[in-house]
Design a protein around this motif. Structure first.
Motif, PDB file in Angstrom:
ATOM      1  N   TYR A  79      88.722 -41.483  32.902  1.00 16.34           N
ATOM      2  CA  TYR A  79      89.074 -41.093  31.532  1.00 16.34           C
ATOM      3  C   TYR A  79      88.172 -41.793  30.519  1.00 16.34           C
ATOM      4  O   TYR A  79      87.621 -41.158  29.608  1.00 16.34           O
ATOM      5  CB  TYR A  79      90.544 -41.439  31.299  1.00 16.34           C
ATOM      6  N   GLU A  80      87.972 -43.101  30.688  1.00 14.00           N
ATOM      7  CA  GLU A  80      87.109 -43.854  29.783  1.00 14.00           C
ATOM      8  C   GLU A  80      85.662 -43.381  29.896  1.00 14.00           C
ATOM      9  O   GLU A  80      84.924 -43.346  28.901  1.00 14.00           O
ATOM     10  CB  GLU A  80      87.201 -45.355  30.083  1.00 14.00           C
ATOM     11  N   TYR A  81      85.259 -43.009  31.102  1.00 12.30           N
ATOM     12  CA  TYR A  81      83.900 -42.515  31.353  1.00 12.30           C
ATOM     13  C   TYR A  81      83.644 -41.227  30.575  1.00 12.30           C
ATOM     14  O   TYR A  81      82.600 -41.060  29.926  1.00 12.30           O
ATOM     15  CB  TYR A  81      83.747 -42.281  32.850  1.00 12.30           C
ATOM     16  N   VAL A  92      78.989 -33.560  29.998  1.00 10.17           N
ATOM     17  CA  VAL A  92      80.335 -33.658  30.574  1.00 10.17           C
ATOM     18  C   VAL A  92      80.681 -32.423  31.404  1.00 10.17           C
ATOM     19  O   VAL A  92      81.789 -32.327  31.940  1.00 10.17           O
ATOM     20  CB  VAL A  92      81.409 -33.850  29.479  1.00 10.17           C
ATOM     21  N   ASN A  93      79.734 -31.493  31.527  1.00  6.65           N
ATOM     22  CA  ASN A  93      80.025 -30.268  32.266  1.00  6.65           C
ATOM     23  C   ASN A  93      80.302 -30.527  33.746  1.00  6.65           C
ATOM     24  O   ASN A  93      80.984 -29.737  34.398  1.00  6.65           O
ATOM     25  CB  ASN A  93      78.876 -29.275  32.117  1.00  6.65           C
ATOM     26  N   CYS A  94      79.796 -31.633  34.252  1.00 10.04           N
ATOM     27  CA  CYS A  94      80.035 -31.979  35.655  1.00 10.04           C
ATOM     28  C   CYS A  94      81.500 -32.312  35.923  1.00 10.04           C
ATOM     29  O   CYS A  94      81.939 -32.336  37.079  1.00 10.04           O
ATOM     30  CB  CYS A  94      79.148 -33.143  36.082  1.00 10.04           C
ATOM     31  N   HIS A  95      82.277 -32.563  34.878  1.00  9.85           N
ATOM     32  CA  HIS A  95      83.701 -32.857  35.029  1.00  9.85           C
ATOM     33  C   HIS A  95      84.562 -31.602  34.914  1.00  9.85           C
ATOM     34  O   HIS A  95      85.777 -31.669  35.126  1.00  9.85           O
ATOM     35  CB  HIS A  95      84.145 -33.874  33.968  1.00  9.85           C
ATOM     36  N   LEU A  96      83.944 -30.475  34.554  1.00 18.08           N
ATOM     37  CA  LEU A  96      84.682 -29.221  34.436  1.00 18.08           C
ATOM     38  C   LEU A  96      84.907 -28.612  35.816  1.00 18.08           C
ATOM     39  O   LEU A  96      84.449 -29.133  36.833  1.00 18.08           O
ATOM     40  CB  LEU A  96      83.903 -28.236  33.561  1.00 18.08           C
ATOM     41  N   SER A  97      85.592 -27.486  35.839  1.00 17.58           N
ATOM     42  CA  SER A  97      85.819 -26.776  37.096  1.00 17.58           C
ATOM     43  C   SER A  97      84.488 -26.352  37.712  1.00 17.58           C
ATOM     44  O   SER A  97      83.556 -25.954  37.007  1.00 17.58           O
ATOM     45  CB  SER A  97      86.665 -25.526  36.826  1.00 17.58           C
ATOM     46  N   LYS A  98      84.424 -26.412  39.027  1.00 11.81           N
ATOM     47  CA  LYS A  98      83.212 -25.960  39.715  1.00 11.81           C
ATOM     48  C   LYS A  98      83.023 -24.453  39.578  1.00 11.81           C
ATOM     49  O   LYS A  98      81.948 -23.925  39.878  1.00 11.81           O
ATOM     50  CB  LYS A  98      83.260 -26.372  41.199  1.00 11.81           C
ATOM     51  N   ASP A 112      91.517 -17.839  26.353  1.00 12.49           N
ATOM     52  CA  ASP A 112      92.675 -17.608  25.496  1.00 12.49           C
ATOM     53  C   ASP A 112      92.779 -18.659  24.392  1.00 12.49           C
ATOM     54  O   ASP A 112      92.794 -18.323  23.203  1.00 12.49           O
ATOM     55  CB  ASP A 112      93.943 -17.610  26.348  1.00 12.49           C
ATOM     56  N   TRP A 113      92.803 -19.930  24.774  1.00 14.29           N
ATOM     57  CA  TRP A 113      93.085 -20.990  23.808  1.00 14.29           C
ATOM     58  C   TRP A 113      91.879 -21.847  23.437  1.00 14.29           C
ATOM     59  O   TRP A 113      91.995 -22.736  22.603  1.00 14.29           O
ATOM     60  CB  TRP A 113      94.207 -21.891  24.334  1.00 14.29           C
ATOM     61  N   GLY A 114      90.729 -21.602  24.075  1.00 14.99           N
ATOM     62  CA  GLY A 114      89.543 -22.393  23.754  1.00 14.99           C
ATOM     63  C   GLY A 114      89.655 -23.835  24.215  1.00 14.99           C
ATOM     64  O   GLY A 114      88.977 -24.716  23.676  1.00 14.99           O
ATOM     65  N   ILE A 115      90.494 -24.087  25.204  1.00 15.25           N
ATOM     66  CA  ILE A 115      90.738 -25.450  25.695  1.00 15.25           C
ATOM     67  C   ILE A 115      90.012 -25.663  27.024  1.00 15.25           C
ATOM     68  O   ILE A 115      90.101 -24.833  27.937  1.00 15.25           O
ATOM     69  CB  ILE A 115      92.246 -25.710  25.863  1.00 15.25           C
ATOM     70  N   HIS A 116      89.297 -26.771  27.126  1.00 11.17           N
ATOM     71  CA  HIS A 116      88.636 -27.169  28.370  1.00 11.17           C
ATOM     72  C   HIS A 116      89.541 -28.094  29.176  1.00 11.17           C
ATOM     73  O   HIS A 116      90.408 -28.768  28.618  1.00 11.17           O
ATOM     74  CB  HIS A 116      87.333 -27.930  28.067  1.00 11.17           C
ATOM     75  N   HIS A 117      89.297 -28.157  30.481  1.00 15.47           N
ATOM     76  CA  HIS A 117      89.986 -29.160  31.306  1.00 15.47           C
ATOM     77  C   HIS A 117      88.952 -29.921  32.140  1.00 15.47           C
ATOM     78  O   HIS A 117      87.969 -29.348  32.612  1.00 15.47           O
ATOM     79  CB  HIS A 117      91.047 -28.523  32.191  1.00 15.47           C
ATOM     80  N   PHE A 118      89.176 -31.226  32.279  1.00 17.37           N
ATOM     81  CA  PHE A 118      88.224 -32.124  32.932  1.00 17.37           C
ATOM     82  C   PHE A 118      88.879 -32.867  34.095  1.00 17.37           C
ATOM     83  O   PHE A 118      90.051 -33.259  34.011  1.00 17.37           O
ATOM     84  CB  PHE A 118      87.717 -33.183  31.940  1.00 17.37           C
ATOM     85  N   HIS A 119      88.083 -33.101  35.138  1.00 16.48           N
ATOM     86  CA  HIS A 119      88.520 -33.961  36.236  1.00 16.48           C
ATOM     87  C   HIS A 119      88.151 -35.404  35.906  1.00 16.48           C
ATOM     88  O   HIS A 119      87.024 -35.699  35.482  1.00 16.48           O
ATOM     89  CB  HIS A 119      87.859 -33.517  37.540  1.00 16.48           C
ATOM     90  N   LEU A 120      89.107 -36.313  36.116  1.00 20.00           N
ATOM     91  CA  LEU A 120      88.985 -37.700  35.656  1.00 20.00           C
ATOM     92  C   LEU A 120      88.419 -38.603  36.752  1.00 20.00           C
ATOM     93  O   LEU A 120      89.134 -39.395  37.362  1.00 20.00           O
ATOM     94  CB  LEU A 120      90.361 -38.227  35.218  1.00 20.00           C
ATOM     95  N   SER A 121      87.127 -38.488  36.976  1.00 19.47           N
ATOM     96  CA  SER A 121      86.506 -39.309  38.016  1.00 19.47           C
ATOM     97  C   SER A 121      85.086 -39.699  37.633  1.00 19.47           C
ATOM     98  O   SER A 121      84.379 -38.949  36.964  1.00 19.47           O
ATOM     99  CB  SER A 121      86.482 -38.552  39.349  1.00 19.47           C
ATOM    100  N   PHE A 131      78.679 -32.183  40.431  1.00 18.34           N
ATOM    101  CA  PHE A 131      80.034 -32.298  39.898  1.00 18.34           C
ATOM    102  C   PHE A 131      80.670 -33.640  40.240  1.00 18.34           C
ATOM    103  O   PHE A 131      80.337 -34.277  41.242  1.00 18.34           O
ATOM    104  CB  PHE A 131      80.911 -31.172  40.439  1.00 18.34           C
ATOM    105  N   SER A 132      81.591 -34.041  39.376  1.00 18.16           N
ATOM    106  CA  SER A 132      82.357 -35.246  39.647  1.00 18.16           C
ATOM    107  C   SER A 132      83.401 -34.954  40.715  1.00 18.16           C
ATOM    108  O   SER A 132      83.759 -33.798  40.980  1.00 18.16           O
ATOM    109  CB  SER A 132      83.042 -35.736  38.365  1.00 18.16           C
ATOM    110  N   LYS A 133      83.892 -36.002  41.319  1.00 23.97           N
ATOM    111  CA  LYS A 133      84.956 -35.875  42.305  1.00 23.97           C
ATOM    112  C   LYS A 133      86.172 -35.213  41.662  1.00 23.97           C
ATOM    113  O   LYS A 133      86.515 -35.492  40.526  1.00 23.97           O
ATOM    114  CB  LYS A 133      85.324 -37.275  42.821  1.00 23.97           C
ATOM    115  N   ARG A 134      86.798 -34.314  42.399  1.00 25.37           N
ATOM    116  CA  ARG A 134      87.975 -33.619  41.891  1.00 25.37           C
ATOM    117  C   ARG A 134      89.184 -34.558  41.886  1.00 25.37           C
ATOM    118  O   ARG A 134      89.337 -35.374  42.795  1.00 25.37           O
ATOM    119  CB  ARG A 134      88.292 -32.393  42.733  1.00 25.37           C
ATOM    120  N   THR A 135      90.032 -34.458  40.871  1.00 21.44           N
ATOM    121  CA  THR A 135      91.179 -35.361  40.757  1.00 21.44           C
ATOM    122  C   THR A 135      92.478 -34.572  40.612  1.00 21.44           C
ATOM    123  O   THR A 135      92.474 -33.398  40.228  1.00 21.44           O
ATOM    124  CB  THR A 135      91.031 -36.294  39.533  1.00 21.44           C
ATOM    125  N   ASP A 136      93.595 -35.237  40.928  1.00 18.90           N
ATOM    126  CA  ASP A 136      94.888 -34.565  40.865  1.00 18.90           C
ATOM    127  C   ASP A 136      95.493 -34.581  39.461  1.00 18.90           C
ATOM    128  O   ASP A 136      96.582 -34.056  39.238  1.00 18.90           O
ATOM    129  CB  ASP A 136      95.868 -35.170  41.874  1.00 18.90           C
TER     130      ASP A 136
END
Length: 299
Positions: A79-81, A92-98, A112-121, A131-136
């Motif tokens: 998260y801090e990274y 930061v695109n490497c933290h997005l979905s593959k 729909d909402w213009g919201i991105h989601h990131f994996h925290l690794s 890509f970054s490691k996938r996280t739960d």
């Protein structure tokens, strides 16, 4: 490739646009065939490009919920990274979905909402080192060219996690000004959709949803989906790009004699003119190759 004045044809920009698009698809590692139309290829290119985040410095804003979220040491480091990358304008695109580099793969949350989601690794994915490691756990954020609004951190395995309307409610409560330009006045919504399952099914079915949040009604912040369940914003930009090439070809055709006279007045030794549509960080231009004269295209 270029076109000489003597054999110049009106499709110079269209054929160059196809070549530009194919180069961009190759750069992203996206498949394409010779049988596909230029329009199909442009759609695929822009669908990927639309989901990417430009690496520019941004100011960070935090929701009350995210400030009160507890994370494990590993997730906190990730998260801090990401926060550091966003602040300093790093990729930061490497933290997005593959799936951002998957052919024609939709991202309904973003559409729909213009919201991105990131994996925290901070680590690398074992199958694709870009890509970054996938996280739960996933970080959800709304990002524009100036700021990044960190909305929430939610479990990846939550049912219909990408259609949870709480994300909109948080934006509405804490950064209501972001929604102003999407607000619709003077209408009512006959049926309000709050169920994440309903929202996800409607998106996949190509239904454009007007969302009611509080007492306000909003058009989709990400542009919404077409009846084919693709991005309206990408479809609109594709149409604009195709129209641009046609208009540029028309301008060349109607002004070719005046352009030739002007260029040869400044470059009297030039025998023939060669035109090419080019694309770079400044956008699209027409290049006359012999004199290195650029004509900026507005679109």
């Amino acid at each position: 490739h270029t076109r000489c004045l003597s054999d110049w044809s009106s499709d110079v920009c269209s054929s160059d646009l196809r070549e530009i698009t194919e180069n961009m698809l190759n750069r992203y590692g996206l498949k394409h065939t010779t049988f596909e139309t230029t329009e199909q290829k442009v759609l695929r290119w822009l669908n990927t490009n639309y989901k990417l985040i430009d690496p520019i410095p941004r100011k960070l804003f935090f929701s009350e919920k995210i400030l009160n979220t507890s994370l494990t040491t590993e997730l906190k480091e990730g998260y801090e990274y990401i926060k550091n990358k966003l602040t300093n304008g790093m990729d930061v695109n490497c933290h997005l979905s593959k799936n951002i580099f998957s052919e024609d793969k939709p991202d309904y949350l973003f559409y729909d909402w213009g919201i991105h989601h990131f994996h925290l690794s901070r680590g690398k994915d074992s199958k694709n080192s870009y890509f970054s490691k996938r996280t739960d756990q996933l970080l959800f954020a709304y990002i524009n060219d100036e700021n990044a609004y960190l909305i929430d951190i939610r479990p990846h395995n939550e049912d219909y996690v990408f259609a949870q309307k709480e994300l909109l409610h948080i934006i509405h409560k804490e950064w209501n000004e972001l929604l102003d330009r999407f607000k619709i006045k003077g209408i009512s919504v006959e049926q309000e959709f709050n169920s994440a399952e309903d929202i996800q099914k409607l998106r996949a079915g190509g239904v454009l949803i007007m969302h009611k949040v509080g007492n306000d009604i909003y058009i989709p912040m990400g542009g919404g989906v077409t009846t084919a369940a693709t991005s309206i914003a990408v479809r609109t930009e594709t149409d604009r790009l195709i129209s641009m090439t046609r208009n540029a070809e028309k301008w060349l055709s109607e002004n070719i004699n005046d352009i030739e006279l002007e260029i040869k007045r400044n470059n009297p030794t030039i025998q023939g003119l060669e035109f090419k549509l080019i694309f770079n960080e400044k956008g699209f231009s027409i290049l006359e190759n012999e004199s290195k004269t650029y004509f900026k295209i507005q679109y």
